[in-house]
Design an enzyme around this catalytic site. Structure first.
Site, short mmCIF file in Angstrom:
data_model
loop_
_atom_site.label_atom_id
_atom_site.label_comp_id
_atom_site.label_asym_id
_atom_site.label_seq_id
_atom_site.Cartn_x
_atom_site.Cartn_y
_atom_site.Cartn_z
N SER A 123 10.12 90.13 88.19
CA SER A 123 9.01 90.94 88.69
C SER A 123 8.65 90.62 90.14
CB SER A 123 7.76 90.76 87.81
OG SER A 123 7.25 89.45 87.92
N LYS A 160 1.87 87.19 90.30
CA LYS A 160 1.82 88.53 90.92
C LYS A 160 1.04 88.45 92.23
CE LYS A 160 3.76 90.83 87.45
NZ LYS A 160 4.28 89.62 86.79
#
Length: 202
Positions: A123, A160
């Site tokens: 990710s 993230k």
């Protein structure tokens, strides 16, 4: 007290340094005894003489042995816990979540507390963070917009990029992968911010 075997004493000293370099901890008497196939009592006698000769320091407690080389390593590196998968409901740095400790040069770190997160998945590939990379995290509960954070969501840690969406009045967590969509949350728990990545080049 009769002087001990100097060769074995040197090997014992090297073993203590080696174990500290690998694990960030001095070996126990039992571990030293097992390595050299001698009794713990014999190890204790050796350590007593090594202490008298100034080769080690120890307060008699388990894993309290310190050599001059270890002291030098302590001053030069910090042993940071590597956190892997997060067990449901357990604190991020709970003992069961820590896989091992890695020595990191102190000059790489500033003030504060740090840990290492093992990246899982793809990710964050556009931020040059690949699956299996080690990411050094500065432990803190706040972050600035645009920083890469460790967020705790439903008892799982995720790495993230952090944004605030004023229209939605939510936190936006952005994966650095064009194939993945942003995630929105009313509230998150920030565990820290990413400062460095350790990776294999081959």
């Amino acid at each position: 007290m009769r002087s001990k075997n100097k060769e074995l004493m040197t090997k014992m000293l090297n073993f203590i340094d080696s174990e500290y370099q690998k694990n960030g901890l001095a070996p126990t008497l039992r571990e030293i005894a097992s390595e050299f196939n001698i009794t713990s009592a014999c190890v204790s006698h050796y350590l007593t003489e090594m202490k008298e000769k100034g080769l080690i320091q120890s307060n008699g407690k388990s894993r309290s042995i310190k050599t001059s080389k270890m002291q030098s390593m302590i001053n030069e590196v910090s042993y940071l816990p590597v956190v892997g998968s997060i067990a449901c409901g357990t604190p991020l740095l709970a003992e069961e979540n820590i896989e091992k400790y890695l020595p990191i040069p102190t000059e790489f770190l500033g003030n504060g507390k740090y840990f290492i997160l093992r990246a899982n998945g793809d990710s964050m590939i556009k931020a040059n963070i690949d699956d299996g990379d080690y990411v050094i995290i500065k432990q803190q509960e706040t972050a600035e917009v645009g920083q890469i954070i460790v967020a705790l969501i439903n008892d799982e840690a995720t790495l993230k990029r952090y944004y605030l969406d004023e229209k939605r009045q939510q936190v936006r967590l952005h994966p650095e992968n064009d194939k993945m969509k942003d995630m929105y949350f009313k509230n998150i728990i920030i565990q820290g911010i990413a400062i460095k990545v350790i990776k294999d080049l081959i």
